[in-house]
Structures are given as C-alpha cells and as structure tokens.
Design a protein around this motif. Structure first.
Motif, PDB file in Angstrom:
ATOM      1  N   PHE A   9       0.768  -1.183  -0.117  1.00 40.93           N
ATOM      2  CA  PHE A   9       0.103   0.002  -0.113  1.00 40.93           C
ATOM      3  C   PHE A   9       0.738   1.222   0.138  1.00 40.93           C
ATOM      4  O   PHE A   9       0.425   2.331  -0.716  1.00 40.93           O
ATOM      5  CB  PHE A   9      -0.942   0.000   1.210  1.00 40.93           C
ATOM      6  N   GLU A  10       1.947   1.372   0.784  1.00 40.48           N
ATOM      7  CA  GLU A  10       2.708   2.482   0.811  1.00 40.48           C
ATOM      8  C   GLU A  10       3.442   2.683  -0.309  1.00 40.48           C
ATOM      9  O   GLU A  10       3.779   3.715  -0.636  1.00 40.48           O
ATOM     10  CB  GLU A  10       3.726   2.475   2.146  1.00 40.48           C
ATOM     11  N   GLU A  11       3.800   1.750  -0.980  1.00 39.06           N
ATOM     12  CA  GLU A  11       4.572   1.696  -2.255  1.00 39.06           C
ATOM     13  C   GLU A  11       3.947   2.274  -3.333  1.00 39.06           C
ATOM     14  O   GLU A  11       4.008   3.099  -4.278  1.00 39.06           O
ATOM     15  CB  GLU A  11       5.340   0.601  -2.671  1.00 39.06           C
ATOM     16  N   TRP A  12       2.363   1.854  -3.571  1.00 37.39           N
ATOM     17  CA  TRP A  12       1.364   1.890  -4.684  1.00 37.39           C
ATOM     18  C   TRP A  12       0.251   3.077  -4.372  1.00 37.39           C
ATOM     19  O   TRP A  12      -0.081   3.616  -5.501  1.00 37.39           O
ATOM     20  CB  TRP A  12       0.957   0.594  -4.961  1.00 37.39           C
ATOM     21  N   ASP A  13      -0.072   2.972  -3.244  1.00 37.52           N
ATOM     22  CA  ASP A  13      -1.755   3.516  -3.121  1.00 37.52           C
ATOM     23  C   ASP A  13      -1.721   4.626  -1.815  1.00 37.52           C
ATOM     24  O   ASP A  13      -2.931   4.965  -1.751  1.00 37.52           O
ATOM     25  CB  ASP A  13      -2.499   2.361  -2.992  1.00 37.52           C
ATOM     26  N   LYS A  14      -0.623   4.969  -1.381  1.00 34.73           N
ATOM     27  CA  LYS A  14      -0.703   5.694  -0.127  1.00 34.73           C
ATOM     28  C   LYS A  14      -1.376   7.280  -0.397  1.00 34.73           C
ATOM     29  O   LYS A  14      -1.919   7.883   0.425  1.00 34.73           O
ATOM     30  CB  LYS A  14       0.568   6.159   0.502  1.00 34.73           C
ATOM     31  N   GLU A  15      -1.297   7.541  -1.607  1.00 40.06           N
ATOM     32  CA  GLU A  15      -1.648   9.121  -2.043  1.00 40.06           C
ATOM     33  C   GLU A  15      -3.450   8.690  -2.385  1.00 40.06           C
ATOM     34  O   GLU A  15      -3.902   9.826  -2.551  1.00 40.06           O
ATOM     35  CB  GLU A  15      -0.992   9.221  -3.421  1.00 40.06           C
ATOM     36  N   THR A  16      -3.829   7.621  -2.354  1.00 39.56           N
ATOM     37  CA  THR A  16      -5.149   7.594  -2.342  1.00 39.56           C
ATOM     38  C   THR A  16      -6.288   7.848  -1.021  1.00 39.56           C
ATOM     39  O   THR A  16      -7.267   7.984  -1.208  1.00 39.56           O
ATOM     40  CB  THR A  16      -5.819   6.201  -2.864  1.00 39.56           C
ATOM     41  N   VAL A  17      -5.413   7.959   0.054  1.00 39.81           N
ATOM     42  CA  VAL A  17      -6.097   8.289   1.213  1.00 39.81           C
ATOM     43  C   VAL A  17      -5.466   9.133   1.841  1.00 39.81           C
ATOM     44  O   VAL A  17      -4.335   9.452   1.637  1.00 39.81           O
ATOM     45  CB  VAL A  17      -6.425   6.684   2.169  1.00 39.81           C
ATOM     46  N   ASP A  18      -6.185   9.747   3.226  1.00 43.08           N
ATOM     47  CA  ASP A  18      -5.652  10.683   3.913  1.00 43.08           C
ATOM     48  C   ASP A  18      -5.023  10.227   5.091  1.00 43.08           C
ATOM     49  O   ASP A  18      -3.962  10.748   5.751  1.00 43.08           O
ATOM     50  CB  ASP A  18      -6.642  11.767   4.327  1.00 43.08           C
ATOM     51  N   GLU A  19      -5.450   9.077   5.649  1.00 47.35           N
ATOM     52  CA  GLU A  19      -4.830   8.449   6.925  1.00 47.35           C
ATOM     53  C   GLU A  19      -5.256   6.929   6.796  1.00 47.35           C
ATOM     54  O   GLU A  19      -6.164   6.450   6.156  1.00 47.35           O
ATOM     55  CB  GLU A  19      -5.275   9.153   7.817  1.00 47.35           C
ATOM     56  N   VAL A  20      -4.201   6.061   7.704  1.00 48.20           N
ATOM     57  CA  VAL A  20      -4.307   4.732   7.522  1.00 48.20           C
ATOM     58  C   VAL A  20      -4.441   4.137   9.061  1.00 48.20           C
ATOM     59  O   VAL A  20      -3.608   4.805   9.849  1.00 48.20           O
ATOM     60  CB  VAL A  20      -3.386   3.873   6.745  1.00 48.20           C
ATOM     61  N   ILE A  21      -5.197   3.411   9.385  1.00 45.83           N
ATOM     62  CA  ILE A  21      -5.361   2.480  10.716  1.00 45.83           C
ATOM     63  C   ILE A  21      -5.116   1.168  10.283  1.00 45.83           C
ATOM     64  O   ILE A  21      -5.903   0.450  10.005  1.00 45.83           O
ATOM     65  CB  ILE A  21      -6.743   2.817  11.399  1.00 45.83           C
ATOM     66  N   TRP A  22      -3.821   0.779  10.604  1.00 45.91           N
ATOM     67  CA  TRP A  22      -3.446  -0.700  10.308  1.00 45.91           C
ATOM     68  C   TRP A  22      -3.844  -1.719  11.503  1.00 45.91           C
ATOM     69  O   TRP A  22      -3.604  -1.410  12.535  1.00 45.91           O
ATOM     70  CB  TRP A  22      -1.889  -0.694  10.123  1.00 45.91           C
ATOM     71  N   ILE A  23      -4.314  -2.770  11.054  1.00 43.57           N
ATOM     72  CA  ILE A  23      -4.734  -3.676  11.985  1.00 43.57           C
ATOM     73  C   ILE A  23      -4.064  -4.985  11.947  1.00 43.57           C
ATOM     74  O   ILE A  23      -3.818  -5.574  10.701  1.00 43.57           O
ATOM     75  CB  ILE A  23      -6.329  -4.052  11.994  1.00 43.57           C
ATOM     76  N   ASP A  24      -3.362  -5.326  13.067  1.00 47.24           N
ATOM     77  CA  ASP A  24      -2.555  -6.854  13.093  1.00 47.24           C
ATOM     78  C   ASP A  24      -3.909  -7.750  13.452  1.00 47.24           C
ATOM     79  O   ASP A  24      -4.487  -7.547  14.553  1.00 47.24           O
ATOM     80  CB  ASP A  24      -1.561  -6.810  14.011  1.00 47.24           C
ATOM     81  N   ARG A  25      -4.413  -8.400  12.759  1.00 45.61           N
ATOM     82  CA  ARG A  25      -5.799  -9.289  12.833  1.00 45.61           C
ATOM     83  C   ARG A  25      -5.268 -10.387  14.075  1.00 45.61           C
ATOM     84  O   ARG A  25      -6.326 -10.541  14.920  1.00 45.61           O
ATOM     85  CB  ARG A  25      -5.766 -10.249  11.569  1.00 45.61           C
ATOM     86  N   LYS A  26      -4.241 -10.787  14.182  1.00 48.19           N
ATOM     87  CA  LYS A  26      -3.953 -11.771  15.173  1.00 48.19           C
ATOM     88  C   LYS A  26      -3.811 -11.195  16.460  1.00 48.19           C
ATOM     89  O   LYS A  26      -4.626 -11.444  17.441  1.00 48.19           O
ATOM     90  CB  LYS A  26      -2.364 -12.468  15.120  1.00 48.19           C
ATOM     91  N   LYS A  27      -3.361  -9.923  16.670  1.00 48.45           N
ATOM     92  CA  LYS A  27      -3.199  -9.166  17.745  1.00 48.45           C
ATOM     93  C   LYS A  27      -4.792  -8.675  18.142  1.00 48.45           C
ATOM     94  O   LYS A  27      -5.319  -8.450  19.329  1.00 48.45           O
ATOM     95  CB  LYS A  27      -2.508  -8.149  17.975  1.00 48.45           C
ATOM     96  N   PHE A  28      -5.458  -8.231  17.026  1.00 45.23           N
ATOM     97  CA  PHE A  28      -6.884  -7.723  17.435  1.00 45.23           C
ATOM     98  C   PHE A  28      -7.820  -8.687  17.797  1.00 45.23           C
ATOM     99  O   PHE A  28      -8.741  -8.371  18.377  1.00 45.23           O
ATOM    100  CB  PHE A  28      -7.397  -7.095  15.839  1.00 45.23           C
ATOM    101  N   TYR A  29      -7.423  -9.967  17.586  1.00 43.98           N
ATOM    102  CA  TYR A  29      -8.442 -11.216  18.028  1.00 43.98           C
ATOM    103  C   TYR A  29      -7.988 -11.584  19.350  1.00 43.98           C
ATOM    104  O   TYR A  29      -8.839 -11.882  20.345  1.00 43.98           O
ATOM    105  CB  TYR A  29      -8.511 -12.170  17.005  1.00 43.98           C
ATOM    106  N   GLN A  30      -6.558 -11.625  19.705  1.00 41.21           N
ATOM    107  CA  GLN A  30      -6.208 -12.233  20.908  1.00 41.21           C
ATOM    108  C   GLN A  30      -5.609 -11.268  21.901  1.00 41.21           C
ATOM    109  O   GLN A  30      -5.527 -11.734  23.156  1.00 41.21           O
ATOM    110  CB  GLN A  30      -4.862 -13.083  20.359  1.00 41.21           C
ATOM    111  N   ASN A  31      -5.401 -10.114  21.606  1.00 43.33           N
ATOM    112  CA  ASN A  31      -5.119  -9.185  22.647  1.00 43.33           C
ATOM    113  C   ASN A  31      -5.895  -8.052  23.084  1.00 43.33           C
ATOM    114  O   ASN A  31      -6.139  -7.100  22.368  1.00 43.33           O
ATOM    115  CB  ASN A  31      -3.542  -8.427  22.210  1.00 43.33           C
ATOM    116  N   PRO A  32      -6.636  -8.262  24.105  1.00 43.77           N
ATOM    117  CA  PRO A  32      -7.590  -7.493  24.562  1.00 43.77           C
ATOM    118  C   PRO A  32      -7.382  -5.830  24.646  1.00 43.77           C
ATOM    119  O   PRO A  32      -8.154  -4.939  24.185  1.00 43.77           O
ATOM    120  CB  PRO A  32      -8.087  -7.633  25.975  1.00 43.77           C
TER     121      PRO A  32
END
Length: 415
Positions: A87-110
């Motif tokens: 995304f940062e190489e190809w598409d970062k100019e298409t949005v104003d901000e990004v919230i990245w989610i680590d799916r494993k941590k999102f599920y297992q880390n409260p």
C-alpha cells in the motif's frame, strides 16, 4: 489417546468461546465509554483480508479518491498490516490516513483491540464501508459497528465465515447492505459491482492493474519465476512436481533461468526442489510415467536461483513483473502476474473456482490477460463438457480436488 484428543478439542472450544465473548465485551466497552462527534465528509474504508484480496481491491481506492462526491471527503483506510508495504509503495496517495490492524493481535490481545476500536470510534466517521463478500463478525463487521458512523454500508455477503445466527447479528451492524450476485463471481468483478452501487455510477476497470506502479515492459526473455508455496496445504503442488517441471523445461531449453520465489515458509520447499534435482539420478522410480522426456536423460540445470525468503513483497512483485513466465500455485502470485501483465500459469485445485480463479475468459468479457489456469483432470473435463457456471457452483464452496492430480505433462502443455 482418544480421551486426550477429546479433552484437547474441548479445551480448544472453550478457549475460542472465551476469546469470542471477550472480543464482544471489549467492543461493547468501547461503545459505552468512548464519546465522539460525527464529522461531516469523513469516510472509513474497511478492508482486512489477505494480500491477494488487496490486489483485487486496491484499484477501487483510486476510484473513491477521484469520485466527484467523495473526493472532498477525508478518506481513512482501515487495512490489514500484512499488505502495508504494498500500500505504501503503490496507493498511499489515495487516502488521507491509515489505521493498520494486526489481525492476530486484534483477536487475541484485549488491550490492542480496545485501543484500535477506540481510535476508530473517536474519529466520528460519517460513512463507513466494508466491501468484503465473505465477512467476518469479529473483524470488519465489528469495526463497522463500533465506528458509530451515521451510515454503515456493507456487502450483503454469504455465510462462508458466518453461521446464520452470526450473520443475522453482523447484518444488524449496518444501516445498508449492498447486494452482489449470490453465485460464484470473480472477486474483482464483485468488488466492482459493490463500488458501482456505492458510487452510483459505472466504473471503467476491467481487471486489477499495476501497470502504472511497476515496470512491466522489460521482460527477461529466458527468466521463469516459480512461486512454489501457498497459504494452505491443499493449494500446494508437490515440490517434486516443480523439480520435474524444471528438469523438463531445461531439457527443452538449457538457456532458461529459473528463480524460486516465495516467503520464508517456502525455504524448505525450495531446498527440497534443489536437492531433488541434484539427486535426480536416484529418482528413477519417481519419474513421470506419461509421454514426456525421461528425467534420467536430462542434465541437471545449474541456472536455478533460490530467492525464497530473500525478497520483500515489492521486490517479489518486481521479480514477477520482469519474468517472461510465472508458474505458480493459486496464491497472491497469480494476481500479481495478472496485474503486471506477466504470462502466468496457475495450478489450482478448484476450491473457490469462479471467485478467485480463473480470470474471466475472452469469449464474454474484454479481458486480455496472459494468464491460464490448470485444474485437476476431473474439473477440466467437466468445464469442457458442462455449463461453466454449474461447475463453479459445484466446486466453489468445496475443498476442491487433490492438486497433485495435475501432471507435469499438463503444465508443459501450457508453457
């Protein structure tokens, strides 16, 4: 041993049930404890699936960014951290901000889940969209719900990842669900249908493209890239098949250069391929019995470069783009091959046929991609004899057929 297995299964089920309830509790806690004010002209774009899915989705970010209505919105992408570098190489100019989610941590880390959900809710989005067809209750659906956006628009979707009870709950998280065909449809086209409905206009995109992001014109005539791994065992053509294929291709043209590509998980497979080729004279009993050149008459190729685990995603994409031919299992590499206009042969077992493979044919679309798919003989026979859509319906949600039913000789036919 049987009692231990039952105990282990019970323990795992209890663990999963606890984790699910904890996720729901965290989400409710965020909703109760986090105050927010809806900000006009703000758009949350949720997409948390894998890298291959991102390749089939990413072109629509530019459509959103350039839309006459939404170009004046603040665009925030909530994305899977797995494809952050792409995304940062190809598409970062298409949005104003990004919230990245680590799916494993999102599920297992409260704590991690609480912090991410709170970060999203505090922004007060006016609109949130989740275009995934096979939605996930605890991921994209939960984020859309907790966002508190005035308009929460999702894909009507299917029940691949949800039981009926879960889907009913997940559907209630949205203010509107957009319908896409309830049958196997190529995933890029399904995304296109969703965004055409959301934007209320036609979108002039025919297939995923990286032509303006990656150098795709300078092909190395004798370079063949082989992506030898996959995320699931049933998607992996056996390493001996890849080794035998290299030997046969080398017998046809000993000026070819072979590069083995993949992640760290493919390093053992790559070494197995190299070892098999080195020891081919001891492999007589494993040689192909079909009408192809005997492996024992072929000199071992020395022009094999093992790049597994040695390239990042950007470098891997460039290696595919510069190759004259890509031979791959059904994984992200097949979509990278298509997007970079690289001649690609994809070996697949038939699971999710119609959704992720094959790319729509030239007969009924404007596609013009140098990509072909090889399925086990039974599926290919049915595709040749029956209505294609019926075959897609039959196998799409099945586990497919053993991928190793595909012979080396069949792959050689496509080269």
């Amino acid at each position: 041993m049987k009692e231990k297995t039952i105990f282990q299964n019970l323990k795992e089920r209890i663990k999963i049930a606890f984790e699910v309830r904890l996720c729901h509790f965290i989400d409710k806690l965020v909703c109760i404890s986090t105050k927010y004010k809806v900000e006009k002209n703000t758009l949350l774009i949720i997409r948390l699936d894998a890298i291959g899915d991102y390749i089939l989705f990413r072109n629509f970010l530019e459509e959103l960014a350039n839309d006459t209505i939404y170009k004046n919105y603040k665009h925030v992408l909530c994305g899977n951290i797995m494809w952050k570098s792409l995304f940062e190489e190809w598409d970062k100019e298409t949005v104003d901000e990004v919230i990245w989610i680590d799916r494993k941590k999102f599920y297992q880390n409260p704590l991690y889940r609480y912090q991410k959900q709170k970060e999203i809710r505090k922004q007060g989005f006016q609109i949130a969209i989740e275009s995934t067809y096979s939605r996930l209750l605890l991921f994209g659906d939960a984020i859309a719900h907790v966002s508190g956006a005035e308009k929460r628009i999702g894909n009507e979707g299917n029940t691949d990842n949800l039981i009926e009870k879960e889907k009913k709950l997940a559907d209630s998280f949205y203010t509107e669900l957009l319908e896409t065909p309830n049958k196997p449809v190529f995933e890029f086209d399904r995304n296109k249908i969703f965004f055409e409905q959301f934007l209320n206009r036609k979108i002039d995109l025919k297939y995923p493209s990286l032509l303006n992001k990656v150098n795709t014109k300078e092909k190395k005539r004798n370079q063949i890239a082989l992506f030898i791994g996959a995320s699931e065992v049933y998607k992996k053509w056996h390493f001996e098949n890849f080794a035998k294929l290299i030997l046969e291709l080398n017998a046809i043209n000993n000026e070819l250069n072979f590069i083995l590509i993949g992640g760290k998980n493919e390093q053992i497979l790559a070494q197995n391929i190299i070892d098999f080729i080195k020891n081919k004279n001891n492999s007589e009993n494993q040689s192909e019995t079909q009408n192809i050149t005997s492996l024992l008459s072929v000199s071992p190729p020395t022009n094999i470069i093992n790049l597994t685990g040695k390239t990042n995603l950007i470098e891997l994409t460039q290696k595919i783009a510069e190759s004259n031919l890509l031979i791959t299992n059904e994984t992200v590499a097949s979509h990278l091959g298509a997007a970079t206009q690289t001649k690609t042969i994809c070996i697949a077992n038939g699971r999710h046929i119609g959704r992720f493979s094959p790319y729509p044919s030239l007969e009924n679309t404007e596609y013009n991609l140098p990509i072909s798919y090889i399925f086990p003989p039974k599926i290919e026979e049915e595709l040749n004899q029956n209505d294609i859509e019926k075959v897609y319906e039959k196998y799409c949600n099945s586990m497919g057929i053993d991928i190793n039913n595909v012979s080396v000789a069949r792959v050689l036919e496509e080269v």
